[in-house]
Design a protein around this motif. Sequence first.
Motif, PDB file in Angstrom:
ATOM      1  N   ALA A  50      -6.860  -2.722  -2.572  1.00 25.65           N
ATOM      2  CA  ALA A  50      -5.825  -2.605  -1.540  1.00 25.65           C
ATOM      3  C   ALA A  50      -4.838  -3.761  -1.655  1.00 25.65           C
ATOM      4  O   ALA A  50      -3.623  -3.575  -1.587  1.00 25.65           O
ATOM      5  CB  ALA A  50      -6.473  -2.566  -0.157  1.00 25.65           C
ATOM      6  N   ALA A  52      -4.226  -5.697  -4.376  1.00 24.95           N
ATOM      7  CA  ALA A  52      -3.448  -5.605  -5.611  1.00 24.95           C
ATOM      8  C   ALA A  52      -2.371  -4.535  -5.475  1.00 24.95           C
ATOM      9  O   ALA A  52      -1.234  -4.725  -5.916  1.00 24.95           O
ATOM     10  CB  ALA A  52      -4.366  -5.321  -6.796  1.00 24.95           C
ATOM     11  N   ALA A  53      -2.728  -3.398  -4.858  1.00 31.54           N
ATOM     12  CA  ALA A  53      -1.749  -2.314  -4.689  1.00 31.54           C
ATOM     13  C   ALA A  53      -0.562  -2.813  -3.876  1.00 31.54           C
ATOM     14  O   ALA A  53       0.583  -2.420  -4.111  1.00 31.54           O
ATOM     15  CB  ALA A  53      -2.405  -1.121  -3.998  1.00 31.54           C
ATOM     16  N   GLU A  54      -0.839  -3.712  -2.927  1.00 31.37           N
ATOM     17  CA  GLU A  54       0.204  -4.199  -2.039  1.00 31.37           C
ATOM     18  C   GLU A  54       1.025  -5.299  -2.702  1.00 31.37           C
ATOM     19  O   GLU A  54       2.252  -5.292  -2.620  1.00 31.37           O
ATOM     20  CB  GLU A  54      -0.479  -4.750  -0.767  1.00 31.37           C
ATOM     21  CG  GLU A  54       0.364  -4.647   0.464  1.00 31.37           C
ATOM     22  CD  GLU A  54       0.868  -3.231   0.678  1.00 31.37           C
ATOM     23  OE1 GLU A  54       2.104  -3.069   0.742  1.00 31.37           O
ATOM     24  OE2 GLU A  54       0.042  -2.293   0.745  1.00 31.37           O
TER      25      GLU A  54
END
Lengths: 200, 200
Positions: A50, A52-54
Amino acid sequence: MAASAGPEIERLIALLAKLPGLGPRSARRSALALLRRRDQLMRPLAQAMAEAAERVKPCGICGALDTTDPCSTCADPSRDAGLICVVEDDGARWAMERAGAFRGRYHVLGGLLSALDGRGPEALRINELVARVATGEVREVILALAATVDGQTTAHYITERLASTGVPVTSLARGVPVGGDLDWLDDGTIAQALRARRPA
Amino acid sequence: MAASAGPEIERLIALLAKLPGLGPRSARRSALALLRRRDQLMRPLAQAMAEAAERVKPCGICGALDTTDPCSTCADPSRDAGLICVVEDDGARWAMERAGAFRGRYHVLGGLLSALDGRGPEALRINELVARVATGEVREVILALAATVDGQTTAHYITERLASTGVPVTSLARGVPVGGDLDWLDDGTIAQALRARRPA
């Protein structure tokens, strides 16, 4: 597959199976391993994904994925800004970094030219590379592209695009890989290694 | 490995490498695939993991992992409560369900007896199994355990523990697997398949 463990686990398995290297069987094993190690593995991994995705974004200069922009390599004053290593993607950039032999900066193309996949120059970050080289700060561009048809097509195209800048464009050497047994090498590699032979 | 992509990505790769079947190399490929498909794969997978970590619990009756308690199998009135299939873990239970040949209920042991790993009967859900069988509702206990030393030790122990209940205890047949070529089968399997031969 029978929904034997509720939709949540089925969905988890289906998503895990999309990871490269994981088939349906290993995705189930992974799901089981995650469920057994919830606090040590499952929750931390969910959070790491979550986050890293952000937070991970492509660097505005070289296109590398990082949590900072400019990326840590472009922002590092100890890295030689006069040397640019052109790579296909972040996987190739990480491989170069692991080798630990390059102290310059990178340019991540985001793919290779491909007639088969219909990927033309506009889909890659080639204009950005030309603009970087045109600033006059760059002494050499090193192409670290795959020794495949697409890789060599891309290398040829970039060399032509950079010809007018007068900056030397080089390519990684072809030859026998370290630890490579000649018995197992393909003819093309042996032929290229022979042509590029050096004093022992 | 050089921290070439910031601590977030390094941490993601390190956690992915703990999944069974993923080594350091495939963990990097997976991380790259996740970063490339953030909205389609990375965020949904992070959410699926977080939800499963929160909601999946072992069933109070059979020990199976599910989001409901009792689990969907124990709560399903169409599943025969008189037949209990004893399995090592949820992976084995899922495999049985995929085969689609069993319409009874399960009992998940949570492992096998193992002298090597020092795992004794108290570490498994064997007392719970005896209690379930003692209710009188059960007509047959089917042991679906691995054909290994630990699996057979566990099967033997369970058979002894259930002897006083008078409920028949059976075991999955040994024999030639479907699609199995005799050339590739071990001697033990061939010997057991021969002893258990049936009219063609």
